[in-house]
Structures are given as C-alpha cells and as structure tokens.
Enzyme design. Sequence first.
Site, PDB file in Angstrom:
ATOM      1  N   GLN A 154       0.684 -11.855  10.002  1.00 28.46           N
ATOM      2  CA  GLN A 154       1.229 -10.686   9.317  1.00 28.46           C
ATOM      3  C   GLN A 154       0.654  -9.344   9.781  1.00 28.46           C
ATOM      4  O   GLN A 154       1.379  -8.372   9.941  1.00 28.46           O
ATOM      5  CB  GLN A 154       1.036 -10.858   7.802  1.00 28.46           C
ATOM      6  CG  GLN A 154       1.915  -9.976   6.961  1.00 28.46           C
ATOM      7  CD  GLN A 154       1.217  -9.483   5.708  1.00 28.46           C
ATOM      8  OE1 GLN A 154       0.107  -8.975   5.759  1.00 28.46           O
ATOM      9  NE2 GLN A 154       1.884  -9.633   4.577  1.00 28.46           N
ATOM     10  N   SER A 184       4.171  -6.432   2.800  1.00 34.36           N
ATOM     11  CA  SER A 184       2.830  -6.344   3.390  1.00 34.36           C
ATOM     12  C   SER A 184       1.770  -6.893   2.426  1.00 34.36           C
ATOM     13  O   SER A 184       1.765  -8.082   2.120  1.00 34.36           O
ATOM     14  CB  SER A 184       2.542  -4.896   3.805  1.00 34.36           C
ATOM     15  OG  SER A 184       1.380  -4.808   4.583  1.00 34.36           O
ATOM     16  N   LEU A 185       0.909  -6.042   1.897  1.00 34.50           N
ATOM     17  CA  LEU A 185      -0.083  -6.470   0.903  1.00 34.50           C
ATOM     18  C   LEU A 185       0.579  -7.235  -0.246  1.00 34.50           C
ATOM     19  O   LEU A 185       0.024  -8.200  -0.778  1.00 34.50           O
ATOM     20  CB  LEU A 185      -0.809  -5.239   0.350  1.00 34.50           C
ATOM     21  CG  LEU A 185      -1.520  -5.420  -0.995  1.00 34.50           C
ATOM     22  CD1 LEU A 185      -2.776  -6.252  -0.824  1.00 34.50           C
ATOM     23  CD2 LEU A 185      -1.821  -4.093  -1.643  1.00 34.50           C
ATOM     24  N   GLN A 204       0.830  -1.201   0.000  1.00 36.01           N
ATOM     25  CA  GLN A 204       0.000   0.000   0.000  1.00 36.01           C
ATOM     26  C   GLN A 204       0.869   1.258   0.000  1.00 36.01           C
ATOM     27  O   GLN A 204       1.894   1.310   0.674  1.00 36.01           O
ATOM     28  CB  GLN A 204      -0.887  -0.014   1.244  1.00 36.01           C
ATOM     29  CG  GLN A 204      -2.067   0.918   1.187  1.00 36.01           C
ATOM     30  CD  GLN A 204      -3.091   0.603   2.268  1.00 36.01           C
ATOM     31  OE1 GLN A 204      -3.130  -0.489   2.801  1.00 36.01           O
ATOM     32  NE2 GLN A 204      -3.940   1.554   2.588  1.00 36.01           N
ATOM     33  N   ARG A 255      -9.214  -8.620   3.827  1.00 34.57           N
ATOM     34  CA  ARG A 255      -8.138  -8.037   4.632  1.00 34.57           C
ATOM     35  C   ARG A 255      -8.294  -6.515   4.685  1.00 34.57           C
ATOM     36  O   ARG A 255      -8.219  -5.908   5.749  1.00 34.57           O
ATOM     37  CB  ARG A 255      -6.794  -8.407   3.997  1.00 34.57           C
ATOM     38  CG  ARG A 255      -5.557  -7.833   4.659  1.00 34.57           C
ATOM     39  CD  ARG A 255      -4.329  -8.224   3.821  1.00 34.57           C
ATOM     40  NE  ARG A 255      -3.058  -7.923   4.483  1.00 34.57           N
ATOM     41  CZ  ARG A 255      -2.340  -6.835   4.308  1.00 34.57           C
ATOM     42  NH1 ARG A 255      -2.776  -5.892   3.481  1.00 34.57           N
ATOM     43  NH2 ARG A 255      -1.182  -6.671   4.915  1.00 34.57           N
ATOM     44  N   HIS A 265       0.176  -3.334  11.137  1.00 31.53           N
ATOM     45  CA  HIS A 265       1.272  -4.157  11.665  1.00 31.53           C
ATOM     46  C   HIS A 265       1.581  -3.827  13.121  1.00 31.53           C
ATOM     47  O   HIS A 265       2.732  -3.631  13.501  1.00 31.53           O
ATOM     48  CB  HIS A 265       2.519  -4.033  10.773  1.00 31.53           C
ATOM     49  CG  HIS A 265       2.255  -4.479   9.368  1.00 31.53           C
ATOM     50  ND1 HIS A 265       2.058  -5.803   9.046  1.00 31.53           N
ATOM     51  CD2 HIS A 265       2.099  -3.789   8.216  1.00 31.53           C
ATOM     52  CE1 HIS A 265       1.806  -5.905   7.737  1.00 31.53           C
ATOM     53  NE2 HIS A 265       1.811  -4.685   7.224  1.00 31.53           N
TER      54      HIS A 265
END
Length: 293
Positions: A244, A88-89, A9, A113, A195
């Site tokens: 995650q 991440s994503l 992102q 998500r 996170h």
Amino acid sequence: MKAYIFPGQGSQVIGMGKELYNNSDVAKEMFEQANDILGFSITNIMFLGDTESLKQTKVTQPAIFLYSVILARLLKNKFKPAVVAGHSLGEFSALVATEYLSFKDGLILVSKRAMAMQKACEKNPSTMAAVLGLEDKVVENICSEIEDIVVPANYNCPGQLVISGSNKGIDLACEKLKEAGAKRALKLPVGGAFHSPLMQPAKNELEKAIDNSNFSKGRCPIYQNTTATAVSDPNEIKKNLKKQLTSSVLWTQTMQQMIKDGVCSITEIGPGKVLQGLFKKYNKNIIINSSSL
C-alpha cells in the site's frame, strides 16, 4: 448493499473524539488504552492541542484511526456492513472495525506506519500535488515523461488525481499539467511523497510489523486500495497491505467496483465527509447515511 467507508489523513480536526470520550465509558477506556500503547497522551493533542501538533503524521494517523474505530465500536448493532473500504490510512481503521485485526494490533501497526512514513519523509524531502480537470490517462502520461520520480498517488474520483514525487519532479509536473489544460495543479501541504517509490524505506519497516501482527477472518469483505476489489482472505489482505505505501490508492476504481457489485448506500465512519463527497461526485444516486450514534 450497504458499505461503510473510512477516511484517511487530512480529515483531522481539533476536538474530534472529545464528545465520545466524555459520553461513553467504552470510548474513554479505548482512548486511555491508546495513550498507554502509544506512550504519549494522544487525547490531549486531539482534544486540546493545536492544528500544527495534530498535523504531524505520527499524531494524525493514530488520531484519525482512533476516532474512526471507536465510533464504529459505539455504533454496536447499527454497524452492519455488507462490505467496507478505507482510503489509505482508513484501510487500517476498516480492518479493525471488521475484526480482521484487534484494536491493539491495529493501533500499533498504524503508529509504526506513521513513524516510518515520517522518517522516510525526512530522509527524502518530497511532496504531493492535487490535479483537477484532466483525464487520468493524460496525468499518467505526463508523469511518465518526467525523469525525476513523479507518480499518480491517489485516484480520488474522475477528474481529481493526486500525484506524488520529488520536489523538483512535482514542480515540473505541475507546469506541464497546467499546460495540458488542468484546471488546477496545486502542491499540497504534506510532509512527503506518500504512495510513491520514495516510501520504500517505510514499506520495509511496515512489512515486518504486518508479519508480526495477528490477522483473523473478518466480518465482511474489504475493498483494498491496491486492488480495488473485495478481499476476505487474511493472507491476501496482508499481502496487499504490504504494497500500500508505495502503490497508488485506487479509490476511483474502488467506487466503480463497489457500485458495479451492488453497493447503493454508504456510511462514512470518521472525521469529515470527504469520501462521501467523492462518492456523490462519482454517482449522484448513492444514498448517504449518517454515522451518528
């Protein structure tokens, strides 16, 4: 050894994917399938929308995922990774591109998500901040001294770490980090504390969705955010993926491990060039390849 890396992102831009849609029947079909799966026209927002609309977590995440995965598909025989990783994503994009997950299952997971993260942000107003010019250990120690929730969220490269937490905690941490000599400790324009433990409600929702998804044996190992090691067992991948949202993204450690394992060239698949920039900062000798068709 060649690695393909997938951004997260923040790398979104209006118009991304439009050229793919216009020039490829395969891309057009995948984008239209995505519109059906998501229940709204994400292509309209991606191609013709405004920056604010695209910035919404529930739109941004599937949009970047779509662009990355479709680009990987269109590369066909050019897409021959020895290993992959995603920030991440981007980990979800990498898993679909290497066939651990189907396109449909991956998109559904990313959408759930994103929705769960947006809900968690609304439930717990919170934020993130970028910290530049301090050693990781110094940042970790300052975060641990603050009573409010503040944790290291993204280890992006040496000297660049993003922290995540409550609004009050981040404000206090930024003050203390500047006092400790940080070149910058700047709050980011994000919707919440990604996170971090504040994402626990989203993690609970995502765990169920991951359990309901069908994971297969993939094309090559993937370096996962929570371990910074190459994994190829689908059950282990699922287990790491569940952690995650509330764990740090160990991107610095991932780059270190990849290079140690013999990665000498990378190709970034997705919008922007953020990840290849981080690799270059970490190791000037890394070879950057183009992802053009």
